[in-house]
Design a protein around this motif. Structure first.
Motif, PDB file in Angstrom:
ATOM      1  N   LYS A   1      -0.684   2.225  -4.503  1.00 13.36           N
ATOM      2  CA  LYS A   1       0.384   1.381  -3.584  1.00 13.36           C
ATOM      3  C   LYS A   1       0.449   1.910  -2.238  1.00 13.36           C
ATOM      4  CE  LYS A   1       3.081   0.416  -7.890  1.00 13.36           C
ATOM      5  NZ  LYS A   1       4.501   0.709  -8.541  1.00 13.36           N
ATOM      6  N   PHE A   2       0.449   1.111  -1.396  1.00 17.57           N
ATOM      7  CA  PHE A   2       0.726   1.707  -0.087  1.00 17.57           C
ATOM      8  C   PHE A   2       1.702   0.466   0.627  1.00 17.57           C
ATOM      9  CE2 PHE A   2      -3.765   0.202  -1.160  1.00 17.57           C
ATOM     10  CZ  PHE A   2      -3.642  -1.028  -0.459  1.00 17.57           C
ATOM     11  N   ASP A   3       2.346   0.947   1.701  1.00 19.49           N
ATOM     12  CA  ASP A   3       3.392   0.241   2.380  1.00 19.49           C
ATOM     13  C   ASP A   3       2.595  -1.035   3.220  1.00 19.49           C
ATOM     14  OD1 ASP A   3       2.644   1.061   4.972  1.00 19.49           O
ATOM     15  OD2 ASP A   3       3.672   2.720   4.968  1.00 19.49           O
ATOM     16  N   ASN A   4       3.401  -2.008   3.808  1.00 13.80           N
ATOM     17  CA  ASN A   4       2.737  -3.586   3.980  1.00 13.80           C
ATOM     18  C   ASN A   4       2.079  -3.004   5.433  1.00 13.80           C
ATOM     19  OD1 ASN A   4       2.534  -6.088   4.075  1.00 13.80           O
ATOM     20  ND2 ASN A   4       3.846  -6.072   5.962  1.00 13.80           N
ATOM     21  N   GLU A   5       2.613  -1.878   6.241  1.00 11.77           N
ATOM     22  CA  GLU A   5       1.812  -1.765   7.433  1.00 11.77           C
ATOM     23  C   GLU A   5       0.552  -0.991   7.084  1.00 11.77           C
ATOM     24  OE1 GLU A   5       2.409   1.264  11.407  1.00 11.77           O
ATOM     25  OE2 GLU A   5       4.145   0.696  10.169  1.00 11.77           O
ATOM     26  N   THR A   6       0.376  -0.143   6.169  1.00 13.44           N
ATOM     27  CA  THR A   6      -0.906   0.336   5.893  1.00 13.44           C
ATOM     28  C   THR A   6      -1.811  -0.865   5.225  1.00 13.44           C
ATOM     29  OG1 THR A   6       0.219   2.533   5.086  1.00 13.44           O
ATOM     30  CG2 THR A   6      -2.015   2.199   4.238  1.00 13.44           C
TER      31      THR A   6
ATOM     32  N   ASN B   1      -1.931  -4.931  -2.259  1.00 14.25           N
ATOM     33  CA  ASN B   1      -2.529  -3.831  -2.937  1.00 14.25           C
ATOM     34  C   ASN B   1      -3.807  -4.083  -3.533  1.00 14.25           C
ATOM     35  OD1 ASN B   1      -0.751  -1.771  -3.210  1.00 14.25           O
ATOM     36  ND2 ASN B   1       0.810  -3.104  -3.302  1.00 14.25           N
TER      37      ASN B   1
ATOM     38  N   SER C   1      -4.136   5.210   8.370  1.00  9.44           N
ATOM     39  CA  SER C   1      -4.254   4.387   7.070  1.00  9.44           C
ATOM     40  C   SER C   1      -5.468   4.925   6.400  1.00  9.44           C
ATOM     41  CB  SER C   1      -4.098   2.946   7.312  1.00  9.44           C
ATOM     42  OG  SER C   1      -2.847   2.770   7.857  1.00  9.44           O
TER      43      SER C   1
ATOM     44  N   ASN D   1       2.338  -8.776   1.156  1.00 10.85           N
ATOM     45  CA  ASN D   1       2.174  -7.653   0.015  1.00 10.85           C
ATOM     46  C   ASN D   1       0.815  -7.429  -0.430  1.00 10.85           C
ATOM     47  OD1 ASN D   1       2.887  -5.677  -1.633  1.00 10.85           O
ATOM     48  ND2 ASN D   1       3.676  -7.169  -3.197  1.00 10.85           N
TER      49      ASN D   1
END
Length: 278
Positions: free
Chosen positions: A179-184, A4, A38, A2
């Motif tokens: 906030k961004f997703d895990n892949e990003t 951020n 990204s 995770n």
């Protein structure tokens, strides 16, 4: 993982960009060609709205040539202008100016009708940390006045830069989003847009090896002379042993090995690699 990272100065930068929009004709968005998706900040897209934008695909010397072409086509299909750049080499400012002038042809036509002689085009340069934005500006401006660093967040104040052409550049600090997703998050971390110091670099490296095993196994084999068909953790161990990343009694120094692997990737020694496919 995770991931951020949103330092306080980035909120201020977002506000500065919003205030400065009316001062410029064109947005130059510098992205990392290894992570074209990204490295485009969705907040910037929201802020600039209908302001004309040129995508500067930087670090194309480090990214996969075939993917570079596919990403240019993808951007063009979306109605965006995209130019491939290696900011460490001489930049064709005439090409950038030509694209920008074509975008602004209606404005230039009105100026001509009013007999206004002004060939200058004002451009705001935006991008995420470590996209090579400052190197790009220094190159295009033919000067060494803008601070450059290989660590994210070096540029922290708005700056106007005059160039030898009819381009005026407004520099802005690199900015991420909250906030961004895990892949990003992984893509940004692989390329050092997010500082290594705040990450679990050992776990991050294992994720990177998983990606390389899947997408560029031949690069791993050529660089490290290892068997890429093994499990990622076994590849990790084998690279560490071959590169001498060993603590006493033969124990693997995973942190040291991770730094070695990421240095190879980020410097291009691991080959030309694109993390995100078009």
């Amino acid at each position: 993982m995770n991931i951020n990272w949103y330092p306080g100065h980035m909120k201020k930068t977002k506000e500065e960009i919003e205030k400065s929009l009316k001062l410029v004709d064109i947005i130059l968005e510098v992205i990392d060609a290894r992570i074209p998706k990204s490295s485009r900040n969705p907040l910037i897209s929201e802020i600039v709205k209908d302001k004309e934008t040129i995508i500067i695909m930087n670090k194309t010397d480090l990214s996969d040539p075939k993917e570079n072409e596919m990403w240019v086509k993808k951007f063009e299909d979306e109605g965006l202008n995209a130019l491939k750049i290696n900011a460490k080499e001489p930049i064709n400012t005439g090409k950038i100016y030509k694209v920008a002038k074509n975008i602004l042809k209606d404005k230039f036509k009105k100026n001509e009708e009013k007999q206004i002689e002004n060939e200058n085009i004002r451009m705001m340069v935006v991008g995420i940390p470590n996209s090579g934005k400052s190197t790009f500006i220094n190159n295009i401006a033919k000067r060494k006045g803008t601070r450059v660093g290989n660590r994210p967040g070096v540029t922290q104040q708005k700056q106007w830069i005059k160039t030898n052409s009819n381009i005026l550049l407004l520099d802005t600090p690199g900015v991420l989003w909250p906030k961004f997703d895990n892949e990003t998050g992984l893509a940004l971390s692989f390329t050092n847009a997010i500082k290594d110091e705040i990450l679990n670099i050992e776990e991050l490296c294992l994720k990177f090896i998983e990606f390389m095993k899947e997408s560029y196994p031949e690069n791993l084999e050529e660089r490290y002379k290892i068997d890429s068909s093994k499990m990622p953790i076994d590849i990790y161990d084998e690279i560490a042993i071959k590169r001498g990343a060993i603590i006493r009694k033969g124990e693997v120094d995973y942190t040291r090995c991770a730094n070695l692997i990421f240095n190879d990737f980020r410097s291009g020694k691991l080959g030309r690699i694109t993390i995100e496919k078009a």
